[in-house]
Every structure is written in structure tokens, then in C-alpha cells.
Design a protein around this motif. Structure first.
Motif, mmCIF file in Angstrom:
data_model
loop_
_atom_site.group_PDB
_atom_site.id
_atom_site.type_symbol
_atom_site.label_atom_id
_atom_site.label_comp_id
_atom_site.label_asym_id
_atom_site.label_seq_id
_atom_site.Cartn_x
_atom_site.Cartn_y
_atom_site.Cartn_z
ATOM 1 N N PHE A 79 0.812 -1.186 0.064
ATOM 2 C CA PHE A 79 -0.019 -0.116 -0.129
ATOM 3 C C PHE A 79 0.813 1.317 0.060
ATOM 4 O O PHE A 79 0.623 1.992 -0.620
ATOM 5 C CB PHE A 79 -0.902 0.008 1.378
ATOM 6 N N PHE A 84 -1.665 -2.566 -4.737
ATOM 7 C CA PHE A 84 -2.533 -3.477 -3.966
ATOM 8 C C PHE A 84 -2.208 -5.007 -4.262
ATOM 9 O O PHE A 84 -2.285 -5.583 -5.062
ATOM 10 C CB PHE A 84 -3.920 -3.297 -4.661
ATOM 11 N N ILE A 293 -5.547 -7.809 4.194
ATOM 12 C CA ILE A 293 -6.145 -6.805 3.835
ATOM 13 C C ILE A 293 -7.170 -5.825 4.779
ATOM 14 O O ILE A 293 -6.746 -4.885 4.841
ATOM 15 C CB ILE A 293 -7.098 -7.027 2.724
ATOM 16 N N ALA A 294 -7.871 -6.684 5.573
ATOM 17 C CA ALA A 294 -8.777 -5.856 6.479
ATOM 18 C C ALA A 294 -7.895 -5.360 7.565
ATOM 19 O O ALA A 294 -7.913 -4.466 8.232
ATOM 20 C CB ALA A 294 -9.746 -6.893 7.014
ATOM 21 N N LEU A 297 -5.837 -2.378 6.383
ATOM 22 C CA LEU A 297 -7.052 -1.276 6.041
ATOM 23 C C LEU A 297 -7.444 -0.563 7.610
ATOM 24 O O LEU A 297 -7.479 0.589 7.717
ATOM 25 C CB LEU A 297 -8.344 -1.624 5.478
ATOM 26 N N ARG A 300 -4.549 1.381 9.193
ATOM 27 C CA ARG A 300 -3.985 2.402 8.402
ATOM 28 C C ARG A 300 -2.532 2.229 7.815
ATOM 29 O O ARG A 300 -1.566 3.061 8.029
ATOM 30 C CB ARG A 300 -4.210 3.817 9.099
ATOM 31 N N SER A 301 -2.419 0.862 7.642
ATOM 32 C CA SER A 301 -1.049 0.622 7.014
ATOM 33 C C SER A 301 0.206 0.952 7.876
ATOM 34 O O SER A 301 1.494 1.245 7.526
ATOM 35 C CB SER A 301 -0.605 1.348 5.581
ATOM 36 N N ILE A 343 -13.568 -4.825 5.634
ATOM 37 C CA ILE A 343 -13.027 -4.339 4.514
ATOM 38 C C ILE A 343 -13.832 -3.327 3.766
ATOM 39 O O ILE A 343 -13.343 -2.365 3.383
ATOM 40 C CB ILE A 343 -12.739 -5.484 3.629
ATOM 41 N N GLY A 347 -12.626 0.189 4.128
ATOM 42 C CA GLY A 347 -12.024 0.211 2.797
ATOM 43 C C GLY A 347 -12.796 0.812 1.726
ATOM 44 O O GLY A 347 -12.571 2.163 1.590
ATOM 45 N N GLU A 350 -14.710 3.846 2.960
ATOM 46 C CA GLU A 350 -13.988 4.658 4.128
ATOM 47 C C GLU A 350 -14.385 6.189 4.075
ATOM 48 O O GLU A 350 -14.341 6.995 4.854
ATOM 49 C CB GLU A 350 -12.550 4.529 3.941
ATOM 50 N N ASN C 90 -12.552 2.518 -3.476
ATOM 51 C CA ASN C 90 -11.744 1.395 -4.367
ATOM 52 C C ASN C 90 -12.667 0.182 -4.901
ATOM 53 O O ASN C 90 -13.142 -0.513 -4.109
ATOM 54 C CB ASN C 90 -10.490 1.213 -3.445
ATOM 55 N N VAL C 93 -11.179 -3.277 -3.587
ATOM 56 C CA VAL C 93 -11.196 -3.496 -1.975
ATOM 57 C C VAL C 93 -13.000 -3.803 -1.901
ATOM 58 O O VAL C 93 -13.198 -4.559 -1.073
ATOM 59 C CB VAL C 93 -11.106 -2.260 -1.267
#
Lengths: 377, 536, 324
Positions: A79, A84, A293-294, A297, A300-301, A343, A347, A350, C90, C93
Motif C-alpha cells: 500500500f 494492492f 487486507i482488513a 486497512l 492504516r498501514s 473491508i 476500505g 472509507e 476502491n 477493495v
């Protein structure tokens, strides 16, 4: 074009909004619980009880969290470069191959910590190799990394089935798995860590990989915010044109980032393979690549967000199993729903609550002077 | 501002379009401020102004793409509300966008039909559309093969399709937004013939451009926009290129920059026969040669979009050039090969890019992180693979003090600084590296007045410290007050060279592409002979 | 069994295996041609399979099952639209999220409603399941060599959904290239600005495209649980949504190519199922796993531009924002 939304204080961006998204995801999940005729509050209580109510519960929670820290970091690193990586699942799966190679070679001749070092390196290498082709194709041939990494997940699955029903299976065995690892490839448990807090652990596979995961989280933090490479990765992720201006070579950065991302996913395999099952078997990843992935997200990385988010999901996985005991209508698949909702809200949606929150803050900030119009154009 | 509204005779036909008090803001940016405009029926009305003057926004409001915050629109004398392009189309307004709104892998016919298909099934509409298209093509001499695929057509024909699209929808009023930006001169001349013919058939045409030549060549009336305001309207026959140029650029009140004599030294940057094409293959820089010596400022003047951006990007290694040679401090730079801005920096080329938001800065970064952008591999900023944050932040804090960047906080996110302070961050970074050559693009674009003076002084100081400075700006005053030599770029070429004493009108003519027979070839000749005296 | 019979049986199972791919890939075609990437085909198909089997079991009608399958699938498609069109989220996502929501919900609801470990009750052939249709004379000419066999085994004896899938191919082609809607749909995936300036709502057009995707994913799911199988089992799509996505890319987003790509991928699957491994005489054995991975490998190779070039719709994946 400038950011489409008004600027908000950092704690709103990194704290409040993810929290609201998370709460909404849980509320919707609560609706599903209601729909199957159970009490969501009781389910929540059972969940927390199951995850933290006993030494074993905590052990399992942290065992799962270990997986998710690795995969969350894997997604987060990509990210930061604007990529991705949806292929964590496959990279982790083939990473198991690296673990197995090291373990089967060394388990009878070396102590566990030497095997662990070798397995860490091997799993990282194999995971990185699995990410290399999608990365190279993205950087040089313009093929969409999302699609190629998805494809590589499936290719990984086929490859592993092939290896485990064929070459890696001991002669005469009916089980698609390698032979059991000897002592030299069995990781020590971290039961003492939990027992320090006065709880007993009997069977939870909570092991030293957890510490490795924390070290990886710290390493990612150093990489992204403290090294030149991390600086280039972030420049690339925020603004490819600025990266070009700064002389950052895009092919190199994309490939290197994906190698790191893939290596992190690959290392996830250490936890279940050497820390729990003590052999390489089919489907040991069980969706952890996607949970990443969740986790990324919600976190916040940032490693400081990823570790708690991974523990949250570890709690869901462990507590979810407990709910299933008490509530016949709910199985662990409830977690998959929550994961999907997280997600979705953290995601894809958001920004849904952002305008309203920005308005609320705009209203509060009305009295303050606005930046002069002459300043920007 | 006094406005001269043409044709105030009440007995005349009503205006095709009248705009009154139009305002439009995007966030803090006031793109259109109290705009009044009246366009006579059956005329070609030019709207001229620099990039960012608000012309396109105004026309997008007229076309229903945006809604005005306030103001009134009248079409044919009737007040109207235009909320969507559909409303505009229904009122007989058609628009040819700057970036063509065509589906590139569709045929001409499909593009023309899109949105006006006639029926749910294409089969019925196609025959009718083809017939109608052929009629239009005949009537307006706009020939184009209906079954050709758009992406295979040259841009001139693509534009014709855009015009046909508007006519097919029954447009009586045609708006063209910078129509010649992508055209070659002969194609542009052809377009003008088409426009005149459309006028003869009774259509009303609004032509948006920043090119003075076009206004003079084809319009009946012209309105001038500057910084979101409509500053004047003239009959084309009664105005001149000089007057329009001055109205467009405006007389900005600038504090005169204190500047001593230049003492040019050795050639630091030499550019020979540089040719640059953009991604579509259009030649943006055409065989340009010049040089910059130590201790002098060479200014490149020109209306935006005449190749200046591509020129400096190619020199700075960001964009690959098609052809040509660049030497930096006597050593060749491979401008046609693998571009490498990082290597150029180590060889002493600093570059303040025109677009600080997308190129010069990463807005999401902290100030101190931007203070090393491009120099992040420099020894003083790193410890092996690690960033030396203490040193980076100390360095940033020093620059903040030296350049009076406010707020003086190197940990603040860059997006939270004002435009002027953001620009100072870039300038501080590039100037403090002790470069041999400094390329500066639009140093004061979107910068508040206080910062402008500071930036100008710093640029002069760089010159006096013996740096070779290449300055690109669309602000003529800035060029005139800073440069020791002025090159004017037009249509990708150096149209002429002047000294700093050149008048605005003189430069304006060059900027408008009025040929400078005596100067242009001489400039080229000279630049290939390094020994010739610099300024006249 | 002779080689011919074997071959025809493989072709027969090719058809059966490629039908869900065909529905799902065509579904993705509508969405992606309109500029909305959809990696949530898998989830929509899975949810539809569950809804279809559940409704067919409860109401005793395959058609009611199909209806519910389509409705549920449209619902998820609208969630995707809400996130990616309305909120410009996205698209990848959002697709991932939908896959998870579907995977979890089908099992939870299945267990709560039917208590058979996430399965739906088995569907009987009494109308609650789409059964094979014997085409006229199939029995009569089955004895005729080759032709008879092909007709009776390969062409005849499929459920109505199989024939519908093959009809959906020319129908999609017709919609895309012969109707106003199709023209606009293709345009919005290439240059939404052109559509917007032509006075057409980009938002509404894209919503209609994702609804089409929902409908066809509904058919794909219903085929799995109400025609091919007699009920829903956990995770019964097993990655078919992603193979369909691969087929769509492989077909370069063209309807007729989609059919052939799906048949090819279905054929690979059928061969892998029929033979444990294929022996290349004297050389080595091709493992069945390789056959299963082949669609994905082919797609990667194609995407990298080694065999032709798969160029996605230009505006795909990017939310539409009016430029300034």
C-alpha cells in the motif's frame, strides 16, 4: 487535483474514522446475529470471554494474531508504494514450502533456533519469489498487479496440492502432507509469557513466531519511516510524478517493494507450519492472506495500527470458535462476515462518513480564520 | 473596470448569450468573479486570457458541466437555468472541449450518435444518423469518414468530429475551448475557415484561447479574462495585439528588484537542437538551442503551453527528448536516453519545477521530508541505508529560518503550508545545494505578494553567486525584471531573443508569434557558437 | 468405451463445467465494459447459489429459486455500485469485501435456517430443480454413429439454464453492439467524460451495468445449486468467479470470445477431472493440478502481453470525477 475533502485533525483521520468504520461494521454484523435468532450482545460477550477469558484463549488469540501481523504488514508495505498486493494468501502458501525445505533438511541435525533462522530466510525468499513475477509484469509490462496476484494465488494452490500429494509426501502415507518435523524444527511455545500473568496454558500453539512478527512490525516501521528505501517507496506511493522528479526509478521500487511484501507473507508460514502443525500440510493459510487486507486497512498501514488490528482479528477467530460452541446458529464463518464488513466499511466506503464528520468539525472550526484565498490557485 | 459592450443598439437581435454576475468558487479558489459577458448573435466572440484565468470554468458553467454559485444566464434574451449538459444541448449550445470528449475506439458515427441515438435500438438510428451526418458534412464542408475509428484519425479530424457532434445536436451556439492547442498551423487555419463558414450560416461561436494571433485572425469581438475576472471587451477591429497582451497579463505592481550588472562567466548549460514530443507525439519543443552562462539569468518568456514546460523537463532529465544535446558544465547529458534526474543533481543541476503540487513536493510528507526530495541519497542525509533524521531535521530547521518559512515547524505536513511557503520549501531545497545550474519554473505562481519579493531576491543572489540560472515564467514582468537575457518561446521554438530593456509590446509581439525574421535565425546561429557575446 | 465416446463425454462435461463460467464472465463483461472492475463475481455467484437453493427448497420451485438468486445477486451488485460509483471507493477493495460477506453469510444463514452444516436441503427433481431437457428425437437417433451420439449426449439432455447461457452470448453481443444502452455502456467504460458531456448520467448508466452483472451472476449461482447440483454446499463456487474473471480478460472483454474462453477453461477442468494425469508418451506425466492452474497461467501470460494484448476498458477502475 487537491484532496476532495476538507482537512481534518490527525487523530480524526487515524483514530476516529477507522473507529467509526469498525463500529458500523460490527453493528451490521450484529444485525446478522439477530437475523439468525441470537442475541448480539451475548455473542459479543462470549467472543471476548472466549478470546481473553483463559490462558488458552489468549494463547490462541495471539497465535492467530501472529499470522495476521505478517499478512497485514505484507499488504501495508505494498500500500505504501501504491500497490494492492492481493496475493498474500498465495505468497504465504508457497512460503510454507520454504519453511518445509529448511525444516526437513535441518530438523534432525540442528537446534530449533538455527532451523528457525534458515526457515525464516527460506520462507521469505520463496514468498518474495512468488511476488516477483506479478511485480515485474506490473512494472515492465503494465499488467494489473491485482489480477496477476489473484491468479498467482490459484496457481500457488495448485502447485502446493501437486507437491503435497506427490513429491513431498512420504512413501506409503495417505495424508497429503510432509512427514512430521523432528524436534529440531519444532518451535518453543511462549506459554510462560501468558503464565506470567497468572493464567494457565495447556494446548495453545502460541510460539516464538509471535516475537518474530513483532520484530517484523518494528522492522517495517524502520523500513518505511527510517530508511532511504522506505522514503522512496512512500514518495512513489504518494506521487509517481514527484518520484520521477526525485529520480526514483519506478521499476526498481515496485519490484523491491513487492519482494518485501511477498517475503513478509511468506514468513507467515512459520507460525502454523513450524509452530503448530509441525509438518507442511494443505491449506494451512486458511484465509490469513485476505485477513491481512482488513488488518492493513484498519491499521492504516502503520505497524502500530496493524498489531492491534491483528490482535482484534485474532480475537475474532478465537472468540468466534467459542461462540460456535454456545450458539449453534453461529459458526466461525461469522468472522468471515465481519472481515468482509470491515473491508467494506474501512476500505471501499472509507469516505462515506467523512463528509459528515468534516462538516461537524467544519462547524466547530467556523470561528477560526480560513487560509487566504490568494495563497492557493 | 470599464466595460465596452459591443452592439448596444436595442433594436438589434437579442444577444445569443448574456452572462450577468457569474461567480464560481472551488474551495478557496475563486475561479470566476462577477463575470458579465454578452455575445452577439451570429458573431465569433473570442475569450482570451492566460491559463488559469477562469475561461474554461466559465464555459463549463454555460454548458451545464458546473453550476455557478450566483449569477444569471440568458440565452436568446430568455433567462435560463442550465443544470446539466442536456439543458445546454436543448438550448442549442454545443461545446468542443479542450480534451476531446470522444470515445477513441468508436467510429465517427458512433461518437456523433452517442446520447442522441434516436431510439432504443441502434439499427433505426444509424441510417438516419448517417444521412444527417452526410448532410452536415456537405453543408459545412466538414468531410470525415463516418466509419473511421477515432484513434486512427489525426487530431484535426477528431476535432471536426467534435464540431459535427455539436451540430448534429442542433447547436446554434458553439463553444470551442482552446481548439488549436493540438493543431498544426495549417490545421488551425482550416479550422478558422470552418468557423467563418459556420458564422455565415448564422451560428454564434465562442472561441476560448490564450493565443492572440487567433483572436486577431478570426473573431469579431474579444473579451479578456484575468485571474477570474472579465477585465475588458473590445471590438477586434478596434484593438491591437499589444493592447490585448497588456490586458491579459495585466500590469502587476511589482517592487522593482534591486539588481546589479551581470558578469557572465563560462557556459554552464548548453542546449543544442533540442526536440521534445509529448505522449501523443505532438512536437512541443522544436529544435531549440541556447546557452546559459555562470552569473547570468536567462529568462524564457512565452504564453503558457508553448513548450516551456517540456523544455525544462527534458533538460532536468524528467522527460526524454527526441533529439538534441545538452551539456552541463562542459559534460554531455544523455537527454535522449534513460533520463536520470538523480544523477543530474549530483552533477550540480538544481530544478524548481513549475508544478510544486504534483512534482516539486509530496504534499502528504512532513516539511523536513520534502526538504530532501531528490537529495535523499546525499551523504549528509543518510547513514548507510538509513535516513539520518537528526541531520535532516536540523538542516530543514536551518532552511526554515534562512528562508523565513512559516510556520517554522519542520514536522508539519506540507499540505498545511500556504502556497508561498511551499514554494520556499522547494527553493530552499534546490538553492542550498550549491548547484552550478539552477532551473526555475514559474517561481511565483500562486504565491502571495510578500513571498514574491523574497523569491526574486534569492534568484538574483544565486546569479550574483555565480550560478547559471534558467528562469521560465509566464509572468512577463517577472521575466523582464529578473532576466539578463530574454528568450521568447512560441510554438515550441525560440521566436527571438531580447535584452531586459525590451518593451512589453515588443515581447508581446514575439509571444504572439508575430514573426521575428531578423532575430530568430540569428539566435540559433549564435547559440551554436559558444564564443559569441551574450546579450546585445 | 471407445475413444470417441470418451471424447464426447469429456465435451459433455466441458459444457456443464463452462456454464457457470459463461454466466459469470458475461456478468463481469457488463460491469467492466462500463468501467467498474468487479472481482466480486465469486461472492455474488456464491450468494446467488445459496439463495437459489434455499428458495427452491422452501418453495419447491426451481424458478422461484432462480428469482431469489438473481435478487440477492443484484443486491450485492448494488452494494458494489454504492461503494464504487456513489462513494468512489476502491473497486478492488469493494469486490474483496463482497466475496467475504457472501462466503460467511451463506454458511451462517444456511446453518441457522436448515441445520445441515451449511448445506441446503437436497432438491428433488419434482420441479424444485432444473432438470435435463430431452430434445426431440434424442432417443431415436442416439444409435446413429457420431451424429446421433453428439446430438443425444452433447446437445440434448441439459437443463434449461445451459441453453440460456448459450443464448446469453449472442444476446449480450446484441445488447452491446446493437442497442443504445450498449453503445452508451461501452462509451462510459472508455471515456465517461464523453458520456457526461453528451448529457447522459454516468452514475445511472453504471448502476444499470452493475445490475446487469447482478442478474447474470444470479443465473450463474442458480445453475450451480439448482441445476448442476441438487442444493447448496459451503463454498461451492470454489474460485469459479475468479476463473470467470480470467476468462473475461482472456476473451479481451468480447462476448463471443468469452464463450470460447469459458469452453476452453471448462475443457481443461473436464480433462483434469477425467484423467488423474495425462501422460505425454515417453516424456512425462502432466499432473491434473497443472491443468487446473492452466487458466490462471494463460491469463497471466496474456496480461503480460506475450500472446496478444489484453487491454482493459480505458476508464476501468477509476471513479468518475469531473475534471477541473
Amino acid at each position: 487535483m487537491a484532496a476532495p475533502y476538507a482537512k481534518l485533525p490527525g487523530w480524526v483521520d487515524y483514530g476516529l474514522i477507522p473507529l467509526i468504520n469498525l463500529v458500523v461494521a460490527f453493528l451490521v454484523a450484529g444485525l446478522v446475529v439477530l437475523l439468525v435468532g441470537e442475541n448480539p450482545l451475548r455473542a459479543a460477550a462470549l467472543l471476548v470471554q472466549g478470546a481473553f477469558g483463559s490462558g488458552d484463549g489468549i494463547g490462541y488469540t495471539l497465535f492467530y494474531a501472529t499470522n495476521f501481523i505478517f499478512t497485514g504488514l505484507c499488504v501495508a508495505v505494498a500500500f505504501h508504494c501504491g500497490l494492492f498486493n492481493i496475493g498474500g494468501e498465495g505468497q504465504a502458501y508457497v512460503g510454507g514450502l520454504g519453511v518445509a525445505i529448511a525444516a526437513l533438511t535441518l530438523d534432525t541435525v540442528a537446534p530449533w533456533w538455527i532451523t528457525l533462522i534458515a526457515a525464516t530466510v527460506m520462507s521469505g525468499l520463496v514468498g518474495a519469489a512468488w511476488a516477483f513475477i506479478p511485480a515485474y509484469f506490473q512494472a515492465r509490462r503494465g499488467s494489473h498487479i491485482v489480477i496477476t496476484t489473484i491468479m498467482f494465488n490459484f496457481i500457488a494452490a495448485s502447485l502446493m496440492v501437486y507437491l503435497l500429494v506427490g513429491p513431498l509426501k512420504p512413501l506409503g502415507s495417505q495424508v497429503p502432507a510432509t512427514r512430521d518435523f523432528a524436534e529440531g524444527a519444532q518451535l518453543p511455545r511462549l506459554d510462560w509469557l501468558i503464565e506470567m500473568f497468572g493464567m494457565n496454558v495447556r494446548s495453545a500453539p502460541f510460539n516464538v513466531t509471535f516475537l518474530l512478527a513483532l520484530a517484523a512490525a518494528f522492522g517495517v516501521w524502520v523500513l518505511i519511516w527510517r530508511t532511504r528505501l522506505g522514503y522512496e517507496i512512500r514518495t512513489m506511493g504518494f506521487s509517481p510524478t514527484a518520484a520521477r522528479y526525485a529520480g526514483v526509478r519506478d521499476t526498481r521500487i515496485i519490484v523491491v517493494t513487492m519482494l518485501i511484501s511477498g517475503a513478509l507473507a511468506g514468513m507467515m508460514a512459520l507460525n502454523p507450519v513450524m509452530g503448530d502443525q509441525e509438518r507442511l500440510q494443505l491449506d494451512f493459510v486458511t484465509g490469513a492472506g485476505f485477513v491481512g487486507i482488513a488488518v492493513a486497512l484498519i491499521g492504516r498501514s502503520h505497524p502500530a495500527g496493524i498489531v492491534p488490528a491483528a490482535i482484534l482479528f485474532g480475537m475474532l477467530y478465537q472468540g468466534g470458535a467459542e461462540i460456535a460452541f454456545e450458539m449453534p446458529n453461529i459458526s466461525r464463518d461469522m468472522i468471515v462476515i465481519i472481515q468482509g464488513l470491515v473491508i467494506l466499511f474501512a476500505g471501499a466506503l472509507e469516505h462515506m462518513f467523512r463528509p459528515a464528520i468534516a462538516r461537524a468539525f467544519g462547524g466547530l472550526a467556523e470561528g477560526r480564520p480560513k487560509p487566504s484565498a490568494a495563497v492557493t490557485r | 473596470m470599464n466595460k465596452f459592450l459591443p452592439g448596444t443598439d436595442p433594436l438589434m437581435a437579442p444577444y445569443a448569450i448574456e452572462l450577468a454576475g457569474i461567480n464560481k468558487s472551488f474551495g478557496a479558489v475563486h475561479a470566476n468573479r462577477d463575470i458579465d459577458l454578452a455575445v452577439e448573435q451570429g458573431t465569433i466572440h473570442g475569450i482570451i486570457g492566460e491559463n488559469g484565468a477562469g475561461k474554461s470554468t466559465l464555459m463549463s458553467i454555460l454548458y451545464g458541466f458546473y453550476q455557478a454559485d450566483s449569477g444569471e444566464i440568458r440565452v436568446g434574451g430568455q433567462p435560463v437555468t442550465i443544470n446539466t449538459p442536456n439543458d445546454a444541448i436543448a438550448l442549442g449550445i454545443g461545446m468542443v472541449h479542450q480534451h476531446f470528449m470522444l470515445v477513441e475506439n468508436f467510429t465517427v458515427l458512433e461518437n456523433v450518435m452517442l446520447g442522441a441515438e434516436g431510439a432504443q435500438l441502434l439499427s433505426g438510428g444509424i441510417a438516419r444518423a448517417r444521412a444527417e451526418l452526410e448532410r452536415l458534412e456537405r453543408e459545412y464542408a466538414l468531410e470525415v469518414d463516418p466509419s473511421a475509428i477515432i484513434e486512427e484519425l489525426p487530431v484535426g479530424l477528431q476535432q471536426r468530429v467534435e464540431i459535427l457532434k455539436a451540430l448534429y445536436r442542433g447547436a446554434e451556439i458553439l463553444i470551442l475551448d482552446e481548439p488549436t492547442g493540438v493543431l498544426t498551423p495549417p490545421e488551425a487555419d482550416h479550422l478558422f475557415r470552418i468557423l467563418r463558414q459556420l458564422k455565415e450560416q448564422g451560428k454564434t461561436i465562442v472561441l476560448i484561447t490564450h493565443k492572440l494571433r487567433e483572436i486577431m485572425a478570426v473573431t469579431d469581438n474579444v473579451s479578456v479574462m484575468r485571474q477570474g475576472e472579465m477585465v475588458a471587451t473590445r471590438k477586434t477591429a478596434e484593438t491591437s495585439v499589444e493592447e490585448l497582451a497588456e490586458l491579459m497579463v495585466g500590469r502587476r505592481v511589482l517592487l522593482r528588484v534591486e539588481k546589479g550588472e551581470a558578469s557572465p562567466g563560462a557556459v554552464k548549460l548548453a542546449v543544442e537542437n533540442l526536440t521534445v514530443r509529448d505522449s501523443r507525439g505532438v512536437t512541443m519543443v522544436d529544435d531549440v538551442s541556447f546557452e546559459v552562462r555562470a552569473g547570468e539569468i536567462v529568462g524564457i518568456a512565452g504564453v503558457a503551453g508553448n513548450g516551456q514546460s517540456q523544455l525544462i523537463e527534458a533538460i532536468a532529465g524528467i522527460r526524454r527528448a527526441e533529439n538534441g544535446r545538452v551539456t552541463l558544465d562542459g559534460e554531455p547529458v544523455s537527454v535522449t536516453g534513460e533520463a536520470d534526474p538523480a544523477m543530474l543533481r549530483t552533477r550540480g543541476m538544481a530544478h524548481v519545477p513549475e508544478d510544486r503540487h504534483h512534482m516539486g513536493l509530496v504534499l502528504q510528507f512532513e516539511e523536513n521530508e520534502n526538504a530532501i526530495l531528490g537529495y535523499h541519497a546525499k551523504d549528509s542525509y543518510v547513514n548507510g541505508p538509513m535516513l539520518d533524521l537528526a541531520s535532516i531535521r536540523r538542516d530543514a530547521a536551518e532552511k526554515i529560518e534562512k528562508y523565513d518559512i512559516r510556520p517554522p515547524n519542520c514536522r508539519l505536513k506540507t499540505a498545511n503550508f500556504s502556497g508561498g511557503n511551499q514554494q520556499k520549501i522547494v527553493l530552499a531545497r534546490e538553492m542550498e545545494q550549491d548547484p552550478a545550474v539552477l532551473i526555475v519554473g514559474q517561481p511565483t505562481r500562486g504565491v502571495d505578494v510578500g513571498a514574491i519579493e523574497f523569491i526574486h531576491k534569492r534568484i538574483i543572489e544565486m546569479r550574483d553567486a555565480g550560478k547559471a540560472v534558467l528562469l521560465v515564467s509566464v509572468e512577463l514582468d517577472e521575466i523582464r525584471s529578473l532576466s539578463d537575457r530574454i528568450l521568447v518561446m512560441f510554438a515550441g521554438r525560440i521566436a527571438g531573443e531580447r535584452g531586459p530593456e525590451a518593451t512589453e509590446g515588443e515581447l508581446g509581439l514575439l509571444m504572439a508569434g508575430v514573426a521575428d525574421e531578423t532575430e530568430a535565425p540569428r539566435t540559433k546561429e549564435r547559440s551554436t557558437e559558444p564564443e559569441t557575446e551574450a546579450a546585445e | 468405451m471407445g475413444a470417441l465416446e470418451t471424447f464426447i463425454l469429456i465435451l459433455d462435461s466441458t459444457v456443464r463445467l463452462s456454464i457457470p463460467l459463461m454466466f459469470a464472465a458475461l456478468a463481469g463483461l457488463y460491469s467492466e465494459r462500463a468501467g467498474i472492475f468487479d472481482i466480486g463475481l465469486e461472492g455474488k455467484m456464491l450468494a446467488a447459489a445459496f439463495a437459489g437453493a434455499a428458495a427452491a427448497a422452501v418453495y419447491g420451485s426451481a424458478w422461484i429459486g432462480l428469482f431469489f438468486a438473481v435478487m440477492v445477486s443484484i443486491g450485492l451488485a448494488l452494494v458494489h455500485g454504492f461503494a464504487s460509483i456513489t462513494h468512489r471507493g476502491n473497486q478492488i477493495v469493494s469486490g474483496v469485501a463482497i466475496n467475504f460477506i457472501a462466503a460467511g453469510t451463506t454458511v451462517i444463514l444456511g446453518q441457522a435456517w436448515f441445520r445441515q452444516g451449511g448445506r441446503t436441503p437436497p432438491l428433488s427433481a419434482d420441479g424444485s430443480r432444473f432438470t435435463a431437457i430431452e430434445l426431440p428425437f434424442a432417443e431415436a437417433i442416439s444409435g446413429v454413429p457420431v451424429v446421433g451420439l453428439v446430438y443425444s449426449e452433447l446437445i440434448s439432455g441439459h437443463s434449461i439454464l445451459v441453453y440460456l447461457a448459450f443464448l446469453a452470448v449472442p444476446f449480450t453481443w446484441w445488447v452491446l453492439f446493437r442497442t443504445r444502452f450498449g453503445l452508451r455502456l461501452r462509451a462510459v467504460g472508455e471515456n465517461p467524460g464523453a458520456v457526461d458531456t453528451a448529457g447522459i448520467s454516468v452514475t445511472w448508466l453504471r448502476y444499470r451495468a452493475v445490475i446487469c452483472t447482478g442478474i447474470l451472476c444470479g443465473f450463474a449461482g442458480a445453475y450451480l445449486s439448482v441445476a448442476q447440483n441438487a442444493g447448496f454446499v459451503k463454498d461451492m463456487t470454489a474460485g469459479k468467479g475468479f476463473i470467470a474473471l480470467a476468462a473475461l480478460i482472456f476473451a479481451k472483454w468480447k462476448p463471443v470470445n468469452v464463450m470460447f474462453a469459458c469452453l476452453l477453461f471448462g475443457f481443461l477442468d473436464a480433462v483434469a477431472i477425467r484423467f488423474a494425469g495425462i501422460e505425454i508418451p515417453g516424456l512425462f506425466e502432466v499432473p491434473p493440478q497443472f491443468m487446473q492452474a492452466l487458466p490462471y497461467i494463460l491469463t497471466v501470460v496474456l496480461l503480460a502481453g506475450f500472446i496478444g494484448r489484453a487491454i482493459p476498458p480505458k476508464a476501468g477502475g477509476q471513479p468518475y470525477v469531473k475534471e477541473r
